[in-house]
Design an enzyme around this catalytic site. Structure first.
Site, mmCIF file in Angstrom:
data_model
loop_
_atom_site.group_PDB
_atom_site.id
_atom_site.type_symbol
_atom_site.label_atom_id
_atom_site.label_comp_id
_atom_site.label_asym_id
_atom_site.label_seq_id
_atom_site.Cartn_x
_atom_site.Cartn_y
_atom_site.Cartn_z
ATOM 1 N N ASN A 40 0.868 -1.119 -0.093
ATOM 2 C CA ASN A 40 0.040 -0.099 -0.115
ATOM 3 C C ASN A 40 0.944 1.153 0.056
ATOM 4 O OD1 ASN A 40 -1.676 2.107 0.935
ATOM 5 N ND2 ASN A 40 -3.392 0.647 1.070
ATOM 6 N N ARG A 41 0.682 2.218 -0.744
ATOM 7 C CA ARG A 41 1.609 3.338 -0.988
ATOM 8 C C ARG A 41 1.020 4.719 -0.172
ATOM 9 N NH1 ARG A 41 4.928 0.411 -1.572
ATOM 10 N NH2 ARG A 41 5.522 -0.690 -3.681
#
Length: 175
Positions: A40-41
């Protein structure tokens, strides 16, 4: 399908920007931390917005830096049934009391929705009669691969005008 619940909000009274996700995914629920999935960024994107290498920091330090910049975190979904982590699998959704939280944040100027599901549910819970800037952001989730990280970052940079100048990070995090 298992019923899953969100975490408490991470805010302080001086929060100016509230970032809302939908509901924590499996990795986050297991770790009991926001955006814990390694792909997840979220931490990269918010780090770009505030100019900090958040992914390199310990979780509590990340939260403290967000709060020092006037950024709070929460989710639009209080609880729901979901197999896995995808928003498309959410069923029997109960919303968080966003209006109550917003009323307790006198400095709040904007809400950023992390992804389409957060925006759809969050806008319904908040309503249309709000002076707040409501900003739809591309999802930080690895499941949303239709946009590159560079494109996502460019869109997330729209949050910069709502930041608070960094304060003494030794203050209480409120987390």
């Amino acid at each position: 399908m298992t019923r899953k619940s969100s975490f408490p909000p991470v805010v302080r009274a001086d929060t100016r920007l509230l970032l809302l996700g939908s509901l924590p995914g499996e990795a986050s629920l297991r770790a009991e931390r926001y955006y814990a999935h390694p792909q997840n960024r979220f931490w990269h994107l918010v780090g770009a917005v505030i100019g900090a290498d958040l992914p390199a920091m310990e979780y509590d330090a990340r939260l403290a830096i967000l709060l020092d910049h006037g950024i709070g975190l929460w989710d639009v979904v209080k609880s729901g049934r979901r197999e896995g982590s995808l928003d498309t699998a959410l069923r029997e959704v109960e919303g968080n009391p966003l209006a109550d939280l917003i009323a307790d944040l006198p400095d709040l100027a904007a809400i950023g929705f992390n992804g389409g599901t957060a925006a759809r549910i969050g806008r319904r819970l908040i309503g249309t009669d709000t002076p707040l800037a409501l900003i739809d952001l591309p999802s930080s989730s690895p499941a949303f691969a239709a946009m590159s990280l560079a494109e996502k970052t460019a869109r997330w940079l729209a949050l910069r005008p709502f930041l608070t100048e960094r304060k003494d990070s030794s203050r209480e995090t409120g987390a």
